[in-house]
Each structure stands twice: as C-alpha cells, then as structure tokens.
Design an enzyme around this catalytic site. Structure first.
Site, PDB file in Angstrom:
ATOM      1  N   ASP A 117      -1.186   7.316  -0.616  1.00 21.59           N
ATOM      2  CA  ASP A 117      -0.383   6.271   0.012  1.00 21.59           C
ATOM      3  C   ASP A 117       1.090   6.583  -0.205  1.00 21.59           C
ATOM      4  O   ASP A 117       1.520   6.856  -1.336  1.00 21.59           O
ATOM      5  CB  ASP A 117      -0.732   4.909  -0.580  1.00 21.59           C
ATOM      6  CG  ASP A 117      -0.238   3.762   0.283  1.00 21.59           C
ATOM      7  OD1 ASP A 117       0.087   3.996   1.460  1.00 21.59           O
ATOM      8  OD2 ASP A 117      -0.180   2.628  -0.215  1.00 21.59           O
TER       9      ASP A 117
ATOM     10  N   HIS B  27      11.363  -1.573   3.738  1.00 22.27           N
ATOM     11  CA  HIS B  27      10.466  -2.043   2.682  1.00 22.27           C
ATOM     12  C   HIS B  27      10.962  -1.606   1.304  1.00 22.27           C
ATOM     13  O   HIS B  27      11.039  -2.429   0.377  1.00 22.27           O
ATOM     14  CB  HIS B  27       9.057  -1.510   2.922  1.00 22.27           C
ATOM     15  CG  HIS B  27       8.099  -1.804   1.814  1.00 22.27           C
ATOM     16  ND1 HIS B  27       7.677  -3.080   1.502  1.00 22.27           N
ATOM     17  CD2 HIS B  27       7.465  -0.980   0.913  1.00 22.27           C
ATOM     18  CE1 HIS B  27       6.835  -3.040   0.486  1.00 22.27           C
ATOM     19  NE2 HIS B  27       6.695  -1.782   0.109  1.00 22.27           N
TER      20      HIS B  27
ATOM     21  N   GLU C 200      -0.490  -5.158   2.563  1.00 19.10           N
ATOM     22  CA  GLU C 200       0.480  -4.166   2.992  1.00 19.10           C
ATOM     23  C   GLU C 200       0.026  -3.669   4.362  1.00 19.10           C
ATOM     24  O   GLU C 200      -1.015  -3.014   4.482  1.00 19.10           O
ATOM     25  CB  GLU C 200       0.606  -3.003   1.999  1.00 19.10           C
ATOM     26  CG  GLU C 200       1.279  -3.417   0.702  1.00 19.10           C
ATOM     27  CD  GLU C 200       1.679  -2.236  -0.172  1.00 19.10           C
ATOM     28  OE1 GLU C 200       1.213  -1.109   0.091  1.00 19.10           O
ATOM     29  OE2 GLU C 200       2.465  -2.442  -1.114  1.00 19.10           O
TER      30      GLU C 200
ATOM     31  N   GLU D 295      -0.061  -1.227   7.132  1.00 20.39           N
ATOM     32  CA  GLU D 295       0.228   0.203   7.150  1.00 20.39           C
ATOM     33  C   GLU D 295      -0.495   0.884   8.311  1.00 20.39           C
ATOM     34  O   GLU D 295      -1.342   0.293   8.978  1.00 20.39           O
ATOM     35  CB  GLU D 295      -0.204   0.860   5.828  1.00 20.39           C
ATOM     36  CG  GLU D 295       0.372   0.206   4.590  1.00 20.39           C
ATOM     37  CD  GLU D 295       0.164   1.024   3.327  1.00 20.39           C
ATOM     38  OE1 GLU D 295      -0.066   2.247   3.436  1.00 20.39           O
ATOM     39  OE2 GLU D 295       0.212   0.430   2.231  1.00 20.39           O
TER      40      GLU D 295
ATOM     41  N   ASP E 197      -3.472  -2.072   2.730  1.00 16.93           N
ATOM     42  CA  ASP E 197      -3.577  -1.686   1.315  1.00 16.93           C
ATOM     43  C   ASP E 197      -3.351  -2.934   0.463  1.00 16.93           C
ATOM     44  O   ASP E 197      -2.232  -3.229   0.045  1.00 16.93           O
ATOM     45  CB  ASP E 197      -2.550  -0.603   0.980  1.00 16.93           C
ATOM     46  CG  ASP E 197      -2.815   0.045  -0.370  1.00 16.93           C
ATOM     47  OD1 ASP E 197      -3.983   0.220  -0.725  1.00 16.93           O
ATOM     48  OD2 ASP E 197      -1.840   0.374  -1.071  1.00 16.93           O
TER      49      ASP E 197
ATOM     50  N   ARG F  36       0.058  -7.904  -7.005  1.00 16.68           N
ATOM     51  CA  ARG F  36       1.424  -7.602  -7.428  1.00 16.68           C
ATOM     52  C   ARG F  36       1.675  -7.905  -8.901  1.00 16.68           C
ATOM     53  O   ARG F  36       2.460  -7.199  -9.548  1.00 16.68           O
ATOM     54  CB  ARG F  36       2.413  -8.403  -6.581  1.00 16.68           C
ATOM     55  CG  ARG F  36       2.342  -8.120  -5.091  1.00 16.68           C
ATOM     56  CD  ARG F  36       2.729  -6.704  -4.764  1.00 16.68           C
ATOM     57  NE  ARG F  36       2.856  -6.523  -3.313  1.00 16.68           N
ATOM     58  CZ  ARG F  36       3.056  -5.365  -2.717  1.00 16.68           C
ATOM     59  NH1 ARG F  36       3.137  -4.258  -3.442  1.00 16.68           N
ATOM     60  NH2 ARG F  36       3.157  -5.288  -1.412  1.00 16.68           N
TER      61      ARG F  36
ATOM     62  N   GLN G 177       0.064  -5.123 -10.836  1.00 19.91           N
ATOM     63  CA  GLN G 177       0.856  -3.918 -10.578  1.00 19.91           C
ATOM     64  C   GLN G 177       2.163  -3.925 -11.374  1.00 19.91           C
ATOM     65  O   GLN G 177       2.564  -2.901 -11.945  1.00 19.91           O
ATOM     66  CB  GLN G 177       1.164  -3.820  -9.083  1.00 19.91           C
ATOM     67  CG  GLN G 177       1.990  -2.608  -8.683  1.00 19.91           C
ATOM     68  CD  GLN G 177       2.322  -2.616  -7.189  1.00 19.91           C
ATOM     69  OE1 GLN G 177       1.823  -3.454  -6.435  1.00 19.91           O
ATOM     70  NE2 GLN G 177       3.151  -1.700  -6.773  1.00 19.91           N
TER      71      GLN G 177
ATOM     72  N   LYS H 112      -3.819  -1.673  -7.168  1.00 25.02           N
ATOM     73  CA  LYS H 112      -4.005  -1.138  -5.823  1.00 25.02           C
ATOM     74  C   LYS H 112      -5.434  -0.663  -5.554  1.00 25.02           C
ATOM     75  O   LYS H 112      -5.844  -0.584  -4.398  1.00 25.02           O
ATOM     76  CB  LYS H 112      -3.074   0.067  -5.616  1.00 25.02           C
ATOM     77  CG  LYS H 112      -1.602  -0.272  -5.637  1.00 25.02           C
ATOM     78  CD  LYS H 112      -1.178  -0.820  -4.295  1.00 25.02           C
ATOM     79  CE  LYS H 112       0.322  -0.844  -4.162  1.00 25.02           C
ATOM     80  NZ  LYS H 112       0.749  -1.313  -2.835  1.00 25.02           N
TER      81      LYS H 112
ATOM     82  N   THR I 259      -8.915  -1.061  -0.109  1.00 24.11           N
ATOM     83  CA  THR I 259      -8.036  -0.673   0.995  1.00 24.11           C
ATOM     84  C   THR I 259      -8.884  -0.727   2.251  1.00 24.11           C
ATOM     85  O   THR I 259      -9.907  -0.044   2.340  1.00 24.11           O
ATOM     86  CB  THR I 259      -7.472   0.745   0.799  1.00 24.11           C
ATOM     87  OG1 THR I 259      -6.705   0.797  -0.407  1.00 24.11           O
ATOM     88  CG2 THR I 259      -6.592   1.152   1.974  1.00 24.11           C
TER      89      THR I 259
ATOM     90  N   GLU J 299       7.698  -9.408   0.396  1.00 25.00           N
ATOM     91  CA  GLU J 299       8.996  -9.422   1.087  1.00 25.00           C
ATOM     92  C   GLU J 299       9.200 -10.711   1.876  1.00 25.00           C
ATOM     93  O   GLU J 299      10.306 -11.270   1.890  1.00 25.00           O
ATOM     94  CB  GLU J 299       9.083  -8.242   2.036  1.00 25.00           C
ATOM     95  CG  GLU J 299       9.026  -6.884   1.386  1.00 25.00           C
ATOM     96  CD  GLU J 299       8.807  -5.802   2.431  1.00 25.00           C
ATOM     97  OE1 GLU J 299       9.820  -5.362   3.014  1.00 25.00           O
ATOM     98  OE2 GLU J 299       7.641  -5.437   2.683  1.00 25.00           O
TER      99      GLU J 299
END
Length: 432
Positions: A146, A153, A219, A221, A253, A257, A260, A273, A277, A378
């Site tokens: 990834d 971002h 996420e 992607e 993904d 948080r 993480q 993570k 996925t 975000e």
C-alpha cells in the site's frame, strides 16, 4: 465470423500484439462495433469496459466471466482448446500469468463475440443475469503493498498529527512512500468487516488499554493487479508498467486509527491495517482505461531518473464514497501526486520480484476540497469536526455502518465506464 484466438501461453516478448498502442499500453478499441447485447450499449458496462470476474451459478463450479451490461458472459463453453485453460480456471491467475499478448488476444476475442451479430445465437445462451450468479474473490493475492501517493492526503494527515511541523516529511516528494501489507486479509466486496481489537493509548492515558477500536476508518483507494511476473534482481521501469499490470480494482483499506497511532512508531502500520482490505469483484483490464490516462498534477522537485515519466502517467478516475446510502465524499484520482507506473518502478527498483497476483494500492485518494477527502480521519479533521450523513453525524465508523465505494472513468467509446464497486458492513468486535 469470429475465429478462435490462438494463444501461446508460454514466454512471449511483450508488445507484439496488433492494433494501435495507446498511452495506457493497450490496443485501442475506438472503432469497435456496437454490441448486440440488450441494454448494454451506452451503459457503464459496454464493450469498451468488459471487466473480468469469477462467478458461479448456484451450487456449480466457479469460472471466469466478463461483465457486459447487467449480465455475465460465461467464457469457458465458448473457448477453444487454446483459450480454455485460462478461462475455465477458478481464478483469474492463469489468464493474468499468460502475459500482455494473451490479455490483448482474449479481449479482442470477447469483444468480437459480443459485437458480431453472426455469433449471437452461439453466445446468447451463455449470458447469465447478474442476479442469478454468485461473485467470488477474483484472483489469489500474492503480495500486497500500500502506497501513500496523494499529496492532499499526506498533507492533511501531517497537519492533523504534526500541527507544529511541516506537513510532509523530507522524503515524501522524492519517492512513493509505502508499506508491505497482509495479503491473507484481502477480501472481496460484501465481506463483513469485524471491528478489530488491539492496544490503544491516547496522550492523556498513563498506559495503553486493550479493546475494540473506537476510531475505525476507511481509505478510498485504487488497486493495481500484477499479471506478468518478473525475476528477482530485475527492475521494472516505468515504461514496463503495461507489460506487467493486468488491471485495476476498487479498494478500501479499512484502518483502525487509534490502534495504528499507538503501534506505528518506529516501523509503521501493523495491526491497525492488517485486519481487512476489501476489493471489488470485477477487475477492469488496463486496456479499458486507455481514454482515462492524464497528466500528473506536477512533481517538484523532478523525480530521480528511474521515476521519470514521459507523457500522461495519471488516471482520470472519479470515486464516490457512500456511507449508509448517503454520498459523503467524491475523491478524484486525477489529483494523485505519484502515478502507478512510478509506484511499480519504486516497488521493484531494489530487485524485488513481482508475482502473478501481486496487488499494490494507491493509498488514500484525496483532493484539495473538503468533500474530496477519502478518509473519515480527514473529513472530521482528526475526529474534531463531525460530518453530516443524512440527518446524522459521524466522525468514525459505528457498528452496522455500510460503506460503498464506486468508481467511473472515461471510456474509449466516448461515455463513462464503471469500475467494480467495493462494499463492506461493520460488525461488532468479537469477544476475546
């Protein structure tokens, strides 16, 4: 009449297939005749798309199919002895491993079947309504990498977590930053996502605690699927992208948080993570994106020579993020700083080999506007600014929430094609 395509499934030099090569490396289909398939012409799944998937009819063996309109074409019954080995398989891996000439040849054969009226009587019995089939994991994932390729971002995350420092770390504009993920937890669209557990520690806590993630995120992607392998020690240059990449998938993904944030120093993402996925059931072949190639927004400083690109190296793909039936963001892939050919070149520059089924992802796609952000981290600006979801508000995902990612791109036929969507529903954490 459409003749059976003759494939040589051993080693073949890439780039010898007939037709006009486009910026994306495929054969232009701009002059393809209209399809005879009902309700497919002009749809997002017209003959300029033709994504591959793996399906089964209820209780039957899986096989390779191509989507046309709202139907799936079962390829195995129509294939000659030379083609059947790659389309009668239980995954796309044999076709992917066959290489670029075979990809072009099979696509041309399928296009002919679906546009030549004289083939209709033979082909039509093998068109199956989507509602009558089950879709499965399209390919066996070998390795998963990834990246972190969006300037917006990376800048947003840096500003959220390091408000008193420069948003970007010194290396970010010089190379595509990435991490090696967990291939065994890449799952197909629709697979439930169980809320992960792990250690968490906020700045106010004296010690870490264990429990379910309280800041579960998405996420949005784009994933790139490797078909043709490379030898260990070799480097795949940017110009070799189309020789090795079979197609693209939508990708989410999922990210815990809070887990993480506590674990990632000093070696990067791990349990935050690796729990899930999600990818789309459909793999859009690279040739279908010939009209989507566009210039990168600009790179300063100029990349080192092994990352230098000449011509369009980005993709004009629109993404839509839906939470519980409400569209909450529209990230534009065209805003990405690093292009996919640069990611692949960097991934292999140290001599790391490619395997059929390798998957590398773009990292979160975010644009410069608030409604273009591809993660809830975000959108809520570090969980401080709830965003509207219909008449509710969210910062992080709650149990029962369902996320759907949708993708469209310009098609070679003049309209827009749809890439496979990615859906997932959050289930409660399981007892430890």
């Amino acid at each position: 009449m459409v003749h059976v395509v003759r494939l040589v499934l051993g080693d073949r030099a890439p780039g010898r297939a007939g037709g006009h090569r486009t910026a994306g490396g495929g054969v232009s289909t701009a002059e393809t005749r209209p399809t005879w398939v009902a309700r497919a012409a002009g749809s997002p799944y017209d003959v300029d798309n033709l994504p591959y998937g793996v399906f089964s009819r209820r209780g039957e063996q899986t096989g390779v199919g191509v989507r046309i309109g709202d139907q799936v074409l079962d390829l195995a019954p129509l294939a000659g002895l030379d083609v059947r080995p790659v389309v009668a398989a239980t995954s796309l891996n044999p076709l992917m491993a066959a290489g670029r000439d075979a990809w072009d040849a099979v696509r041309a054969w399928v296009t002919g079947l679906l546009t030549d009226e004289s083939e209709r009587a033979r082909v039509e019995p093998h068109l199956l309504p989507l509602g009558d089939v089950d879709l499965h994991m399209p390919f066996a994932v070998a390795d998963y990498v990834d990246f972190y390729a969006s300037l917006d971002h990376a800048s947003n995350v840096g500003a959220i977590f390091r408000p008193d420092q420069a948003p970007l770390l010194p290396n970010w504009r010089h190379l595509p930053v990435g991490y090696h993920g967990r291939s065994g937890t890449v799952v197909p669209s629709g697979t439930p996502v169980v809320r992960p557990c792990g250690q968490r520690k906020t700045p106010a806590d004296e010690a870490p605690v264990f429990g379910p993630s309280a800041r579960l995120d998405i996420e949005a992607e784009l994933g790139f699927v490797v078909g043709a392998a490379s030898a260990q020690g070799d480097h795949v240059p940017v110009r070799g992208f189309a020789d090795h990449v079979f197609g693209v998938v939508g990708l989410n993904d999922w990210s815990a948080r809070d887990i993480q944030a506590w674990e990632y120093v000093p070696l990067g993402p791990f349990l935050g993570k690796s729990f899930a996925t999600s990818i789309s059931h459909w793999v859009t072949p690279l040739q279908a994106l010939d009209a989507a190639w566009t210039d990168l927004p600009g790179q300063d400083p100029a990349p080192l020579p092994y990352l230098a690109v000449d011509g369009p190296a980005g993709l004009d793909i629109a993404i839509e993020v839906e939470l519980n039936g409400q569209v909450v963001a529209r990230p534009p892939y065209s805003s990405m700083y690093w292009g996919p050919a640069q990611m692949l070149a960097h991934l292999t520059v140290n001599g790391a080999s490619l395997r059929t089924g390798d998957l590398f992802a773009s990292g979160t796609v975010s644009g410069p506007e608030r409604d273009q952000r591809g993660s809830f981290l975000e959108m809520s600006w570090g969980w401080k600014e709830p965003f509207a979801v219909g008449d509710q508000e969210r910062t992080a995902l709650e149990d029962g929430d369902e996320v759907v990612l949708r993708y469209t791109a310009p098609g070679t036929g003049g309209g827009r094609i749809a890439l496979g969507e990615v859906a997932g529903r959050i289930e409660p954490a399981r007892p430890q």
